[in-house]
Design an enzyme around this catalytic site. Structure first.
Site, PDB file in Angstrom:
ATOM      1  N   TRP A  86       0.831  -1.186  -0.173  1.00 28.60           N
ATOM      2  CA  TRP A  86      -0.119   0.054  -0.174  1.00 28.60           C
ATOM      3  C   TRP A  86       0.803   1.287   0.098  1.00 28.60           C
ATOM      4  CZ3 TRP A  86      -4.296  -0.933   4.144  1.00 28.60           C
ATOM      5  CH2 TRP A  86      -5.189  -1.979   3.929  1.00 28.60           C
ATOM      6  N   LYS A  87       2.102   0.939   0.240  1.00 24.42           N
ATOM      7  CA  LYS A  87       3.056   2.364   0.414  1.00 24.42           C
ATOM      8  C   LYS A  87       2.487   3.338   1.405  1.00 24.42           C
ATOM      9  CE  LYS A  87       4.763   1.524  -4.234  1.00 24.42           C
ATOM     10  NZ  LYS A  87       5.329   1.626  -5.549  1.00 24.42           N
ATOM     11  N   HIS A  97      13.118  -1.905  -0.690  1.00 24.97           N
ATOM     12  CA  HIS A  97      12.269  -1.419  -1.947  1.00 24.97           C
ATOM     13  C   HIS A  97      12.857  -0.337  -2.495  1.00 24.97           C
ATOM     14  CE1 HIS A  97       8.918   0.409  -3.999  1.00 24.97           C
ATOM     15  NE2 HIS A  97       8.490  -0.567  -3.792  1.00 24.97           N
ATOM     16  N   GLY A 123       5.004   2.302 -10.868  1.00 24.01           N
ATOM     17  CA  GLY A 123       4.025   3.290 -10.822  1.00 24.01           C
ATOM     18  C   GLY A 123       3.920   4.178 -12.296  1.00 24.01           C
ATOM     19  N   GLY A 145       1.662  -2.397  -6.371  1.00 22.32           N
ATOM     20  CA  GLY A 145       1.428  -1.430  -5.766  1.00 22.32           C
ATOM     21  C   GLY A 145       0.108  -0.761  -6.086  1.00 22.32           C
ATOM     22  N   GLY A 146       0.095   0.439  -6.766  1.00 21.48           N
ATOM     23  CA  GLY A 146      -1.058   0.942  -7.453  1.00 21.48           C
ATOM     24  C   GLY A 146      -2.516   0.190  -7.570  1.00 21.48           C
TER      25      GLY A 146
HETATM   26  P1  13P Z   1       3.097  -0.415  -8.794  1.00 26.38           P
HETATM   27  O1  13P Z   1       2.249  -1.676  -8.805  1.00 26.38           O
HETATM   28  O2  13P Z   1       2.426   0.868  -8.504  1.00 26.38           O
HETATM   29  O3  13P Z   1       3.712  -0.112 -10.213  1.00 26.38           O
HETATM   30  O4  13P Z   1       4.224  -0.491  -7.547  1.00 26.38           O
HETATM   31  C1  13P Z   1       4.885  -1.707  -7.751  1.00 26.38           C
HETATM   32  C2  13P Z   1       5.716  -1.565  -6.450  1.00 26.38           C
HETATM   33  O5  13P Z   1       6.506  -0.781  -6.249  1.00 26.38           O
HETATM   34  C3  13P Z   1       5.300  -2.741  -5.530  1.00 26.38           C
HETATM   35  O6  13P Z   1       6.315  -2.468  -4.490  1.00 26.38           O
END
Ligand code: 13P
Length: 250
Positions: free
Chosen positions: A9-10, A94, A170, A230-231
């Protein structure tokens, strides 16, 4: 090997949105799917998410840990605290931590070892930048990061590796299946040479703009044992689409 789908989820999520998101994921999980699912919320939400998923097959991970078990490190979070909050995994190295906080391979390795010492499974991230790939250095960068970041392979059964090309994170750009296959094969070879047969059992995840529309192709690529998302992990429907794609390959 069972596919492992990890949502990172960052720096996103408040208590209410987190409850809604996890509720949506639990409600839509394909019944009987032979897929591992891990949610990595920000540290403030670890205990809450762990509580919500505790009767389900979903597991919880943190996004970083300090290499020490305790001490004078204002703002940092130690692996035993993460385990105590109910998590079983922790992402280390990361690329956003490597670039935002200047983390290098030795620190990443120390974090991974601290995670293992606390009974957590570290998800060790590696990946080249666009510039490095353009210069034809992708494979040598990966080799170097593996040599520097991986913990001692005597505990390979609790390790997870994630290949995340920095330029694919991203951006909506994903690596081609051929590029992913080449890097994952190199990672597998390194794991096997360090851990023997146990190296075959270490999940190697791909991360970088994974979404439900490209998940099937990426997850069907040789030596891709799952995804670090991520997203697309921030919306139940999108994340469930990726889990469903993984389940279809099981
Ligand atoms: P995205 O899926 O948003 O490109 O992010 C990937 C990521 O950094 C997962 O750790």
């Amino acid at each position: 090997m069972r596919k492992l789908i990890v949502g990172n989820w960052k720096m996103n999520g408040l208590r209410q949105s987190s409850e809604d998101l996890v509720g949506g994921i639990l409600a839509g999980l394909p019944a009987g799917a032979d897929v591992g699912v891990v949610l990595c919320p920000p540290a403030t939400l670890l205990a809450q998410v762990a509580e919500i998923v505790k009767e389900s097959p979903v597991e919880v991970g943190a996004q970083d840990c300090h290499p020490d078990a305790s001490g004078a490190h204002t703002g940092d979070i130690a692996a035993p605290m993460i385990a105590d909050a109910g998590a079983r995994y922790v992402i280390v190295g990361h690329s956003e931590r490597r670039s935002d906080h200047g983390e290098g391979d030795a620190l990443v390795r120390a974090k991974a070892e601290a995670a293992m010492a606390s009974g957590l499974r570290p998800i060790v991230c590696i990946g080249e930048t666009a510039e490095q790939r353009r210069a034809g250095e992708a494979l040598s960068v990966i080799k170097h990061q593996l040599a520097g970041s991986l913990p001692a392979l005597s505990q390979a059964d609790s390790l997870v590796v994630a290949y995340e090309p920095v330029w694919a994170i991203g951006t909506g750009d994903t690596a081609t299946p051929a590029d992913v296959e080449e890097v994952h094969a190199l990672i597998r070879t390194a794991l096997r040479s360090g851990a023997g047969e146990a190296g075959n059992q270490v999940p190697i995840l791909y991360g970088g703009s994974v979404k439900s529309s490209n998940a099937s192709e990426l997850l069907a690529t040789a030596d891709v044992d799952g995804a670090l998302v991520g997203g697309a992990s921030l919306k139940a429907e999108d994340f469930l689409g990726i889990i469903t794609a993984a389940a279809a390959l099981a």
